[in-house]
Design a protein around this motif. Structure first.
Motif, PDB file in Angstrom:
ATOM      1  N   LEU A 243       0.861  -1.180   0.000  1.00 42.61           N
ATOM      2  CA  LEU A 243       0.000   0.000   0.000  1.00 42.61           C
ATOM      3  C   LEU A 243       0.892   1.222   0.000  1.00 42.61           C
ATOM      4  N   LEU A 244       0.306   2.352  -0.361  1.00 45.90           N
ATOM      5  CA  LEU A 244       1.023   3.623  -0.263  1.00 45.90           C
ATOM      6  C   LEU A 244       0.439   4.388   0.917  1.00 45.90           C
ATOM      7  N   LEU A 245       1.303   4.793   1.817  1.00 46.97           N
ATOM      8  CA  LEU A 245       0.916   5.567   2.993  1.00 46.97           C
ATOM      9  C   LEU A 245       1.239   7.028   2.726  1.00 46.97           C
ATOM     10  N   ARG A 246       0.215   7.868   2.801  1.00 45.58           N
ATOM     11  CA  ARG A 246       0.409   9.318   2.681  1.00 45.58           C
ATOM     12  C   ARG A 246       0.288   9.901   4.084  1.00 45.58           C
TER      13      ARG A 246
ATOM     14  N   GLU B 191      -8.732  -8.326  10.286  1.00 42.95           N
ATOM     15  CA  GLU B 191     -10.006  -7.848  10.823  1.00 42.95           C
ATOM     16  C   GLU B 191     -10.359  -6.447  10.322  1.00 42.95           C
ATOM     17  N   GLY B 192     -10.198  -6.230   9.015  1.00 42.04           N
ATOM     18  CA  GLY B 192     -10.581  -4.968   8.407  1.00 42.04           C
ATOM     19  C   GLY B 192      -9.586  -3.842   8.577  1.00 42.04           C
ATOM     20  N   ARG B 193      -8.464  -4.126   9.216  1.00 43.93           N
ATOM     21  CA  ARG B 193      -7.411  -3.129   9.389  1.00 43.93           C
ATOM     22  C   ARG B 193      -6.211  -3.532   8.534  1.00 43.93           C
ATOM     23  N   TYR B 194      -5.399  -2.556   8.236  1.00 47.02           N
ATOM     24  CA  TYR B 194      -4.181  -2.793   7.482  1.00 47.02           C
ATOM     25  C   TYR B 194      -3.016  -2.594   8.434  1.00 47.02           C
ATOM     26  N   LEU B 195      -2.196  -3.636   8.602  1.00 45.03           N
ATOM     27  CA  LEU B 195      -1.096  -3.594   9.553  1.00 45.03           C
ATOM     28  C   LEU B 195       0.209  -3.359   8.819  1.00 45.03           C
ATOM     29  N   VAL B 196       0.952  -2.356   9.261  1.00 44.32           N
ATOM     30  CA  VAL B 196       2.254  -2.052   8.687  1.00 44.32           C
ATOM     31  C   VAL B 196       3.302  -2.151   9.794  1.00 44.32           C
TER      32      VAL B 196
ATOM     33  N   ARG C 178      12.107  -3.034  19.957  1.00 44.80           N
ATOM     34  CA  ARG C 178      10.910  -3.813  19.645  1.00 44.80           C
ATOM     35  C   ARG C 178      10.259  -3.122  18.450  1.00 44.80           C
ATOM     36  N   ILE C 179      10.220  -3.818  17.319  1.00 50.52           N
ATOM     37  CA  ILE C 179       9.714  -3.216  16.098  1.00 50.52           C
ATOM     38  C   ILE C 179       8.207  -2.981  16.227  1.00 50.52           C
ATOM     39  N   PRO C 180       7.791  -1.733  16.058  1.00 47.16           N
ATOM     40  CA  PRO C 180       6.364  -1.407  16.192  1.00 47.16           C
ATOM     41  C   PRO C 180       5.519  -1.924  15.026  1.00 47.16           C
ATOM     42  N   ILE C 181       4.284  -2.247  15.359  1.00 50.54           N
ATOM     43  CA  ILE C 181       3.277  -2.578  14.358  1.00 50.54           C
ATOM     44  C   ILE C 181       2.170  -1.547  14.500  1.00 50.54           C
ATOM     45  N   ILE C 182       1.805  -0.981  13.366  1.00 46.01           N
ATOM     46  CA  ILE C 182       0.779   0.057  13.339  1.00 46.01           C
ATOM     47  C   ILE C 182      -0.449  -0.482  12.617  1.00 46.01           C
TER      48      ILE C 182
END
Length: 149
Positions: free
Chosen positions: A39-42, A62-67, A135-139
């Motif tokens: 995906l492209l994050l703006r 669950e309907g979210r996009y995890l980066v 600890r690598i974050p997940i957003i």
């Protein structure tokens, strides 16, 4: 290049052809990224206020996009992570669709479970974590324009 030495200028030069290909082909990429969901994050620069566009791998959950803010295993978080912390309401491009999303960092057991999912789906993520002590974050990017699935 060492992940700690990635500059904004390098990232911009590296990302520009990916962004161009993504937009020209309805979100599809070729080569090494052909099988990776991108995906492209703006986002808005935390200090500059400028719009930034970053292509990134993602997982849908669950309907979210995890980066994943891995920065290839660098000891510091990527600039886009800081941008999302300062300005969490952003836009993503997903294929030919543009969505407004709200960014939120995952914590605790949910973060651990989703990181395991990411490492299984995107094997480079496990390698990235082994390169750093942070600890690598997940957003989670949650759409605000449409209901959750």
């Amino acid at each position: 290049m060492d992940g700690n030495a990635i500059t904004a200028e390098f990232a911009e030069r590296f990302n520009a052809p990916i962004i161009e290909e993504f937009r020209a082909n309805g979100g599809r990429l070729g080569g090494e990224l052909a099988e990776t969901p991108i995906l492209l994050l703006r986002s808005v620069g935390a200090r500059s206020g400028a719009t930034r566009v970053n292509p990134m791998a993602y997982l849908e959950h669950e309907g979210r996009y995890l980066v994943i803010a891995s920065k290839a295993g660098a000891d510091t978080n990527p600039a886009w992570y800081h941008n999302l912390k300062a300005n969490p309401d952003v836009v993503i491009e997903l294929g030919t669709e543009t969505l407004r999303v709200h960014a939120e960092e995952l914590t605790g057991p949910e973060r651990e479970a989703r990181y395991t999912d990411a490492a299984n789906a995107l094997p480079a993520m496990a390698e990235h974590q082994s390169k750093t002590r942070r600890r690598i974050p997940i957003i989670a990017l949650t759409p605000v324009d449409r209901p959750h699935r």
